[in-house]
Enzyme design. Sequence first.
Site, PDB file in Angstrom:
ATOM      1  N   GLY A   1      44.566 -26.481 -12.828  1.00 47.33           N
ATOM      2  CA  GLY A   1      44.558 -25.368 -14.105  1.00 47.33           C
ATOM      3  C   GLY A   1      43.240 -24.856 -15.153  1.00 47.33           C
ATOM      4  O   GLY A   1      42.624 -24.611 -14.329  1.00 47.33           O
ATOM      5  N   CYS A   2      42.806 -24.586 -16.023  1.00 44.62           N
ATOM      6  CA  CYS A   2      42.344 -24.178 -16.815  1.00 44.62           C
ATOM      7  C   CYS A   2      40.490 -24.648 -16.594  1.00 44.62           C
ATOM      8  O   CYS A   2      40.215 -25.628 -16.456  1.00 44.62           O
ATOM      9  CB  CYS A   2      41.762 -23.487 -18.322  1.00 44.62           C
ATOM     10  SG  CYS A   2      40.723 -23.433 -19.062  1.00 44.62           S
ATOM     11  N   TYR A   3      40.315 -23.872 -16.101  1.00 41.33           N
ATOM     12  CA  TYR A   3      39.217 -24.668 -15.110  1.00 41.33           C
ATOM     13  C   TYR A   3      37.640 -24.965 -16.481  1.00 41.33           C
ATOM     14  O   TYR A   3      36.820 -26.121 -16.068  1.00 41.33           O
ATOM     15  CB  TYR A   3      38.138 -24.280 -14.563  1.00 41.33           C
ATOM     16  CG  TYR A   3      37.336 -22.823 -14.473  1.00 41.33           C
ATOM     17  CD1 TYR A   3      37.303 -22.354 -16.280  1.00 41.33           C
ATOM     18  CD2 TYR A   3      37.587 -21.630 -14.012  1.00 41.33           C
ATOM     19  CE1 TYR A   3      36.236 -20.866 -16.477  1.00 41.33           C
ATOM     20  CE2 TYR A   3      37.315 -20.420 -14.246  1.00 41.33           C
ATOM     21  CZ  TYR A   3      36.657 -19.794 -15.004  1.00 41.33           C
ATOM     22  OH  TYR A   3      36.465 -18.198 -15.587  1.00 41.33           O
ATOM     23  N   TRP A   4      37.777 -24.890 -17.585  1.00 36.97           N
ATOM     24  CA  TRP A   4      36.836 -25.624 -18.701  1.00 36.97           C
ATOM     25  C   TRP A   4      37.260 -26.716 -18.953  1.00 36.97           C
ATOM     26  O   TRP A   4      36.425 -27.630 -18.626  1.00 36.97           O
ATOM     27  CB  TRP A   4      37.326 -24.690 -20.054  1.00 36.97           C
ATOM     28  CG  TRP A   4      37.242 -23.286 -19.972  1.00 36.97           C
ATOM     29  CD1 TRP A   4      35.844 -23.073 -19.395  1.00 36.97           C
ATOM     30  CD2 TRP A   4      37.448 -22.486 -20.664  1.00 36.97           C
ATOM     31  NE1 TRP A   4      35.824 -21.425 -19.369  1.00 36.97           N
ATOM     32  CE2 TRP A   4      36.178 -21.682 -20.190  1.00 36.97           C
ATOM     33  CE3 TRP A   4      37.998 -22.506 -22.022  1.00 36.97           C
ATOM     34  CZ2 TRP A   4      36.243 -20.362 -21.325  1.00 36.97           C
ATOM     35  CZ3 TRP A   4      38.770 -21.129 -22.215  1.00 36.97           C
ATOM     36  CH2 TRP A   4      37.753 -20.257 -22.007  1.00 36.97           C
TER      37      TRP A   4
ATOM     38  N   HIS B   1      43.676 -31.020 -20.884  1.00 41.63           N
ATOM     39  CA  HIS B   1      44.299 -31.248 -20.400  1.00 41.63           C
ATOM     40  C   HIS B   1      44.148 -32.680 -20.965  1.00 41.63           C
ATOM     41  O   HIS B   1      42.782 -33.026 -22.430  1.00 41.63           O
ATOM     42  CB  HIS B   1      42.864 -31.285 -19.685  1.00 41.63           C
ATOM     43  CG  HIS B   1      42.873 -30.859 -18.406  1.00 41.63           C
ATOM     44  ND1 HIS B   1      42.527 -29.346 -18.399  1.00 41.63           N
ATOM     45  CD2 HIS B   1      43.389 -30.482 -16.872  1.00 41.63           C
ATOM     46  CE1 HIS B   1      42.619 -28.595 -17.291  1.00 41.63           C
ATOM     47  NE2 HIS B   1      43.202 -29.363 -16.589  1.00 41.63           N
TER      48      HIS B   1
END
Length: 207
Positions: free
Chosen positions: A35-38, A197
């Site tokens: 998902g969002c890499y942050w 997350h």
Amino acid sequence: MAGRLLRIITQSLSLFSSKIGMSSQLSNTVALGAGCYWGTEKYVKKDFQKLFPGSIKSATVGFMNPDPNGMKNPSYRQVCSGSTGHVEVLNVELNDPAKHYEELIKFFFRFHDPTTKNRQGNDAGTQYSSYVFCSDDEQKKIANKVVNELQGFMDSGKVKYNGKQVVTLVGDYTTYYEAQKEHQEYLENNPNGYCNHYIRVKEWPTK
């Protein structure tokens, strides 16, 4: 003559054993799409290293395409369109892959949902795929073993996600494109920044 022949045979066996060892050596580089890499970066660089201090040699966010002939040097905006085929990834180098690679793959499944295809929460698109980009066959073998183990835990009710089937893809490591500087360590620099997350599996179940 016999002694010389014995030395040659011994040296050949030693060289053969060395080559076998080299061929089975585990690479230290893997790219993880969750998902969002942050959030992926935060959970691996911060939380995984709380469990295994000094395990990460380096980790940066960027993009990887399952297709080795995919678009070159995509921009963040292009990847976000979902049209390039790239996945948002955390590119990880481990200090001791033999010790920490399998642990990393298990932890990867603890903070994201591997049952939602091309989606994590409200983030939808192929760029948010659950994906393990492996650098060698041994990495693939271990990743697939963990996937099968996880599916077994789900089938037995030990682990629960939104879905019933693991859809995480395990494939080849291709070309890694590092994201722009302001996207690196984003949540470290912006503690209240976007992150969907969270720890979904408190600890890896026992068999």
